[in-house]
Design a protein around this motif. Structure first.
Motif, PDB file in Angstrom:
ATOM      1  N   UNK A 164       7.547  -2.073  11.949  1.00 24.54           N
ATOM      2  CA  UNK A 164       8.940  -1.865  11.544  1.00 24.54           C
ATOM      3  C   UNK A 164       9.075  -0.466  10.940  1.00 24.54           C
ATOM      4  N   UNK A 165       9.381   0.535  11.750  1.00 28.93           N
ATOM      5  CA  UNK A 165       9.412   1.916  11.225  1.00 28.93           C
ATOM      6  C   UNK A 165      10.500   2.149  10.187  1.00 28.93           C
ATOM      7  N   UNK A 166      11.534   1.350  10.205  1.00 28.61           N
ATOM      8  CA  UNK A 166      12.640   1.561   9.264  1.00 28.61           C
ATOM      9  C   UNK A 166      12.373   0.959   7.896  1.00 28.61           C
ATOM     10  N   UNK A 167      11.280   0.203   7.757  1.00 31.41           N
ATOM     11  CA  UNK A 167      11.009  -0.494   6.493  1.00 31.41           C
ATOM     12  C   UNK A 167       9.827   0.081   5.728  1.00 31.41           C
ATOM     13  N   UNK A 168       9.489   1.337   5.988  1.00 32.42           N
ATOM     14  CA  UNK A 168       8.365   1.945   5.303  1.00 32.42           C
ATOM     15  C   UNK A 168       8.653   2.019   3.809  1.00 32.42           C
ATOM     16  N   UNK A 169       7.626   1.626   2.997  1.00 28.62           N
ATOM     17  CA  UNK A 169       7.842   1.493   1.558  1.00 28.62           C
ATOM     18  C   UNK A 169       6.779   2.293   0.790  1.00 28.62           C
ATOM     19  N   UNK A 202       6.310 -10.588   6.498  1.00 26.16           N
ATOM     20  CA  UNK A 202       5.964  -9.171   6.605  1.00 26.16           C
ATOM     21  C   UNK A 202       4.521  -8.936   6.172  1.00 26.16           C
ATOM     22  N   UNK A 203       3.961  -7.842   6.701  1.00 27.75           N
ATOM     23  CA  UNK A 203       2.622  -7.395   6.353  1.00 27.75           C
ATOM     24  C   UNK A 203       2.686  -5.900   6.056  1.00 27.75           C
ATOM     25  N   UNK A 204       2.151  -5.485   4.927  1.00 32.29           N
ATOM     26  CA  UNK A 204       2.135  -4.061   4.574  1.00 32.29           C
ATOM     27  C   UNK A 204       0.702  -3.558   4.562  1.00 32.29           C
ATOM     28  N   UNK A 205       0.519  -2.360   5.103  1.00 29.92           N
ATOM     29  CA  UNK A 205      -0.792  -1.712   5.153  1.00 29.92           C
ATOM     30  C   UNK A 205      -0.658  -0.271   4.674  1.00 29.92           C
ATOM     31  N   UNK A 206      -1.730   0.310   4.164  1.00 29.30           N
ATOM     32  CA  UNK A 206      -1.648   1.683   3.640  1.00 29.30           C
ATOM     33  C   UNK A 206      -1.847   2.760   4.698  1.00 29.30           C
ATOM     34  N   UNK A 207      -2.043   2.394   5.954  1.00 27.07           N
ATOM     35  CA  UNK A 207      -2.280   3.392   6.997  1.00 27.07           C
ATOM     36  C   UNK A 207      -1.296   3.200   8.139  1.00 27.07           C
TER      37      UNK A 207
END
Length: 364
Positions: A197-202, A232-237
């Protein structure tokens, strides 16, 4: 125009011999590989699947046999010229030894370009399709675990994330996540796929939307199972970095291996396997040319009085020895952590020294 007749003649002879040797070894390897795959035939892995698997593995086989094929082709091409005394006539006409060898090396450059092109463009995609066939037909078997792993410390404990597949567009496949508290598993999820999801970068973290999720929670009340549509899943890379980290070194192109090295350096880490694969692929042109020099020494050197059959056998043995030496130096680099560059270039230097030594012996 006449000055180009001899170079073209030698080049054509070497090119045809190398082409025949490379294609012959390539086809032979594919036949043997297909016969080996027949042992794995079952209800889920059919003859057609095995055939497609070998087809997608064929670029790998081609790259593997180009050095040996170039060596064998150079021996055959130059050996036929020597048997017809054509090389003797060229030498008597004042053409230097290394000039003739240079002509024989020119066709090898074509196969070097083919090898680099296959490694860069065809091999990563073909290996991906080959692995997909195996994974689709081996769901009930034990398989080697690879892919991207990350461990993060949070207030609720330690979170471990595993991703089996990722492409450069941000699509994920088979995602697993485990939550541990004091070394005890408290929560686990498994998702079938994920989409970036490129629009949801946090705050420098990248977000994927997971779907088809099976969830297990372990608490005082027991084990609770649940099926969730999405989360959702968030990753640092970034997605492309995840893609690089889920691939085996042999499945990456030269530019991908370079990008992987930069990523490891940025993360203050390293992968010797990827570094070794990068240097071996980058130095592969010199490996081919060094083997052509060895092949020339069989024709012009101390073995020039031997028959073509003996020289062909020695060429095959030399190709196998070079392959084993390359594997051995690679294992040394992996086991000791010694410079992958040095270990990758060492077999080439040895090959060059042997070729020059055998050529110099011709005068003794």
């Amino acid at each position: 125009m006449k000055s180009y007749i001899l170079p073209r003649y030698v080049i054509r002879s070497a090119l045809l011999a190398m082409l025949g040797a490379v294609v012959g070894l390539w086809l032979l390897q594919m036949i043997f590989a297909y016969l080996a795959e027949l042992e794995n035939i079952n209800d889920s892995y059919t003859l057609g699947d095995a055939l497609w698997f070998i087809f997608y593995r064929s670029p790998y086989f081609l790259v593997q046999f180009i050095p040996t094929g170039a060596l064998l082709g150079a021996v055959i091409g130059l050996g036929l010229l020597a048997n017809n005394s054509e090389l003797v006539i060229m030498r008597a006409a004042g053409i230097s030894l290394y000039r003739i060898i240079g002509w024989a090396m020119l066709p090898a450059l074509l196969f070097v370009a083919i090898s680099l092109g296959v490694n860069q463009f065809a091999l990563p995609i073909a290996n991906q399709y080959a692995h997909a066939i195996k994974s689709d037909t081996a769901k009930n078997r034990l398989v080697t675990i690879n892919g991207y792993w990350s461990v993060a410390d949070e207030e609720t404990g330690k979170k471990i994330t595993y991703i089996n597949y990722a492409d450069s567009d941000g699509k994920l496949g088979q995602i697993k996540q485990y939550q541990l508290l004091d070394s005890n598993l408290t929560h686990a999820i498994q998702a079938g796929k994920g989409i970036y999801q490129p629009d949801n970068q946090q705050d420098g973290r990248y977000v994927w939307q997971l779907s088809d999720i099976d969830e297990i929670a372990i608490n005082a009340q027991g084990v609770q199972k649940n099926h969730t549509v999405s989360r959702s899943l968030t990753l640092p890379i970034a997605p492309n970095d995840v893609h690089l980290l889920t691939k085996e070194p042999e499945d990456l192109s030269l530019t991908d291996l370079y990008a992987h090295g930069k990523l490891m350096k940025h993360q203050e880490s390293r992968s010797i396997r990827h570094e070794l694969a990068f240097w071996q692929k980058l130095l592969s042109p010199f490996a081919v040319l060094s083997l052509v020099l060895v092949a020339s020494s069989f024709v012009f050197g101390s073995l020039r009085s031997q028959g073509l059959g003996i020289r062909v056998v020695l060429a095959l043995l030399t190709g196998l020895l070079f392959s084993y030496l390359t594997d051995l130096t690679g294992f040394v680099a992996l086991a000791t952590g010694f410079s992958p560059l040095v270990m990758a270039i060492l077999p080439i230097i040895i090959s060059l020294l042997v070729g020059v030594y055998l050529l110099e012996k011709k005068s003794k």
